[in-house]
Scaffold this active site. Structure first.
Site, mmCIF file in Angstrom:
data_model
loop_
_atom_site.group_PDB
_atom_site.id
_atom_site.type_symbol
_atom_site.label_atom_id
_atom_site.label_comp_id
_atom_site.label_asym_id
_atom_site.label_seq_id
_atom_site.Cartn_x
_atom_site.Cartn_y
_atom_site.Cartn_z
ATOM 1 N N THR A 95 -6.680 3.014 1.026
ATOM 2 C CA THR A 95 -6.723 3.770 2.296
ATOM 3 C C THR A 95 -7.983 4.613 2.478
ATOM 4 O O THR A 95 -8.621 5.025 1.498
ATOM 5 C CB THR A 95 -5.495 4.711 2.335
ATOM 6 O OG1 THR A 95 -5.588 5.581 3.452
ATOM 7 C CG2 THR A 95 -5.420 5.579 1.097
ATOM 8 N N TYR B 204 -0.743 12.010 -0.620
ATOM 9 C CA TYR B 204 -0.819 10.567 -0.369
ATOM 10 C C TYR B 204 -2.192 10.033 -0.807
ATOM 11 O O TYR B 204 -2.281 9.060 -1.565
ATOM 12 C CB TYR B 204 -0.576 10.285 1.118
ATOM 13 C CG TYR B 204 -0.859 8.870 1.545
ATOM 14 C CD1 TYR B 204 -0.013 7.830 1.191
ATOM 15 C CD2 TYR B 204 -1.986 8.566 2.320
ATOM 16 C CE1 TYR B 204 -0.276 6.519 1.587
ATOM 17 C CE2 TYR B 204 -2.251 7.264 2.720
ATOM 18 C CZ TYR B 204 -1.395 6.250 2.355
ATOM 19 O OH TYR B 204 -1.672 4.961 2.745
HETATM 20 N N1 LIG Z 1 -0.136 1.974 7.831
HETATM 21 C C1 LIG Z 1 -1.346 2.532 7.901
HETATM 22 O O1 LIG Z 1 -1.734 3.130 8.911
HETATM 23 C C2 LIG Z 1 -2.299 2.396 6.743
HETATM 24 C C3 LIG Z 1 -3.522 3.081 6.774
HETATM 25 C C4 LIG Z 1 -4.404 2.951 5.701
HETATM 26 C C5 LIG Z 1 -4.067 2.152 4.634
HETATM 27 N N2 LIG Z 1 -2.877 1.509 4.625
HETATM 28 C C6 LIG Z 1 -2.540 0.696 3.456
HETATM 29 O O2 LIG Z 1 -2.342 -0.661 3.837
HETATM 30 C C7 LIG Z 1 -1.361 -1.241 2.974
HETATM 31 C C8 LIG Z 1 -0.285 -1.881 3.818
HETATM 32 O O3 LIG Z 1 0.275 -0.881 4.650
HETATM 33 P P1 LIG Z 1 1.502 -1.197 5.601
HETATM 34 O O4 LIG Z 1 1.283 -0.466 6.868
HETATM 35 O O5 LIG Z 1 1.779 -2.666 5.607
HETATM 36 O O6 LIG Z 1 2.662 -0.429 4.780
HETATM 37 P P2 LIG Z 1 4.219 -0.507 5.010
HETATM 38 O O7 LIG Z 1 4.526 -1.175 6.308
HETATM 39 O O8 LIG Z 1 4.755 0.854 4.730
HETATM 40 O O9 LIG Z 1 4.681 -1.509 3.848
HETATM 41 C C9 LIG Z 1 4.746 -1.141 2.497
HETATM 42 C C10 LIG Z 1 5.857 -1.964 1.873
HETATM 43 O O10 LIG Z 1 5.928 -1.621 0.480
HETATM 44 C C11 LIG Z 1 7.298 -1.515 0.164
HETATM 45 N N3 LIG Z 1 7.528 -0.732 -1.029
HETATM 46 C C12 LIG Z 1 7.707 0.607 -1.133
HETATM 47 N N4 LIG Z 1 7.969 0.936 -2.416
HETATM 48 C C13 LIG Z 1 7.960 -0.211 -3.127
HETATM 49 C C14 LIG Z 1 8.179 -0.509 -4.494
HETATM 50 N N5 LIG Z 1 8.468 0.430 -5.384
HETATM 51 N N6 LIG Z 1 8.095 -1.810 -4.887
HETATM 52 C C15 LIG Z 1 7.815 -2.782 -3.990
HETATM 53 N N7 LIG Z 1 7.609 -2.567 -2.684
HETATM 54 C C16 LIG Z 1 7.677 -1.283 -2.260
HETATM 55 C C17 LIG Z 1 7.907 -0.863 1.386
HETATM 56 O O11 LIG Z 1 9.308 -0.985 1.383
HETATM 57 P P3 LIG Z 1 10.183 0.160 2.107
HETATM 58 O O12 LIG Z 1 9.780 0.167 3.538
HETATM 59 O O13 LIG Z 1 11.591 -0.288 1.861
HETATM 60 O O14 LIG Z 1 9.832 1.453 1.415
HETATM 61 C C18 LIG Z 1 7.245 -1.659 2.493
HETATM 62 O O15 LIG Z 1 7.927 -2.863 2.774
HETATM 63 C C19 LIG Z 1 -0.861 -0.103 2.072
HETATM 64 O O16 LIG Z 1 -1.574 -0.144 0.875
HETATM 65 C C20 LIG Z 1 -1.228 1.127 2.846
HETATM 66 O O17 LIG Z 1 -1.375 2.262 2.039
HETATM 67 C C21 LIG Z 1 -1.980 1.594 5.652
#
Ligand SMILES: NC(=O)c1ccc[n+]([C@@H]2O[C@H](COP(=O)([O-])OP(=O)(O)OC[C@H]3O[C@@H](n4cnc5c(N)ncnc54)[C@H](OP(=O)(O)O)[C@@H]3O)[C@@H](O)[C@H]2O)c1
Length: 293
Positions: A101, A125
């Protein structure tokens, strides 16, 4: 090539599954219900059983504000989990693609952050995501770490869906206008990751490992992003009326976690070319998909 995708129900995980289908990959996609990346006693036998050629870690603890009071859980998912996966990758001598991130930076910059720039997270975070990057780097040289920002998609919860919901409920929206970043479509990020995987598939000596940035190409504020969402949604007939979108300052919208004022990422060193980064056109794709649902 056999690919293990963790966090498969998230925005990126779902987009990765959509896109890997167009390639000659065998995909094992799992979320926390089938594989909790924090539990090494489950991860090790799972990985040894499936013997992937590549792990893509799309799992993360992404609740930025809750992390301030749930540090231990955030550490487990964002640091221990990636360490578990990367250690196994080292054992099997396979690469890992890990997503991180913009929150690893201090947010005080005035020019786009380069991958090698100094990190200084301002939130729990951000700290846990940076610790996760370090754990991956320490465990294996065969890592591709991709920092991204402001992720939206047709899946899950995100800023686009929040704006559509609020716009349907209210006549006026007040949105922070003094934080700048680059909206990123999870589908474009998935395309970028899949292209790297495809290169690895044909080149067993693929050597462009390292830390990279990938985000949409035009910086805006949350206010600017909200205006674009509402304008496009009205044009597509997704909203019946157009609310007024007023700019406010960060100080007028206090949150538990400190947000970066400026988190524009320099993507110029990204290892593959030809990936869509025009978030405005990707936004239209997402809104059209939401309209069909
Ligand atoms: N969203 C943003 O704006 C943003 C910004 C910058 C960077 N990123 C990065 O981009 C990547 C993808 O983000 P995203 O938006 O796709 O995130 P997301 O929609 O929150 O998806 C993350 C997934 O990981 C799962 N998860 C949580 N704990 C876990 C565990 N212990 N073992 C296995 N899976 C687990 C979550 O399940 P649950 O929902 O059941 O917890 C969810 O399905 C991440 O690395 C995030 O930090 C995102």
């Amino acid at each position: 090539m056999k690919i293990l995708i963790t966090g498969s129900n998230g925005q990126l995980g779902r987009c990765l599954q959509d896109r890997t289908g167009h390639y000659d990959f065998e995909v094992v996609a799992v979320d926390v219900d089938k594989l909790d990346i924090t539990d090494q006693s489950a991860v090790a036998p799972f990985v040894h059983q499936h013997k992937p050629d590549l792990i893509i870690n799309a799992a993360a603890y992404t609740a930025v504000d809750k992390a301030e009071t749930e540090r231990e859980l955030a550490v487990q998912v964002n640091e221990v989990g990636p360490a578990n996966l990367a250690t196994l990758c080292a054992e099997l001598d396979i690469p890992i693609i890990h997503v991180s991130t913009d929150y690893v930076f201090d947010g005080l910059g005035i020019t786009p952050y380069r991958p090698e720039g100094c990190t200084a997270p301002q939130s729990v975070y951000g700290e846990t995501r940076l610790a996760g990057e370090s754990a991956v780097i320490l465990a294996t040289a065969k890592h591709v770490i991709i920092r991204t920002a402001w992720v939206f998609s047709e899946y899950g919860n995100n800023f686009v869906k929040t704006m559509l919901r609020l716009a349907a409920e209210r006549d006026t929206l007040t949105i922070v206008a003094d934080q700048y970043g680059c909206p990123t479509y999870a589908g474009d990020l998935a395309d970028a990751i899949v292209k790297i995987a495809a290169e690895m598939q044909v080149d067993s000596g693929w050597s462009k490992f390292g830390v990279y940035h990938f985000c949409g190409e035009e910086a805006t504020s949350w206010h600017g992003f909200a205006r674009a969402i509402i304008a496009q949604a009205c044009q597509l007939g997704l909203l019946e009326r157009k609310p007024v979108v007023l700019p406010i300052a960060t100080k007028d919208y206090p949150t538990p976690a400190t947000r970066p004022e400026y988190s524009v990422l320099d993507c110029s060193s990204f290892p593959v070319e030809g990936i869509e980064r025009n978030w405005q056109s990707s936004l239209e794709t997402v809104l059209e998909s939401l309209k069909r649902d």
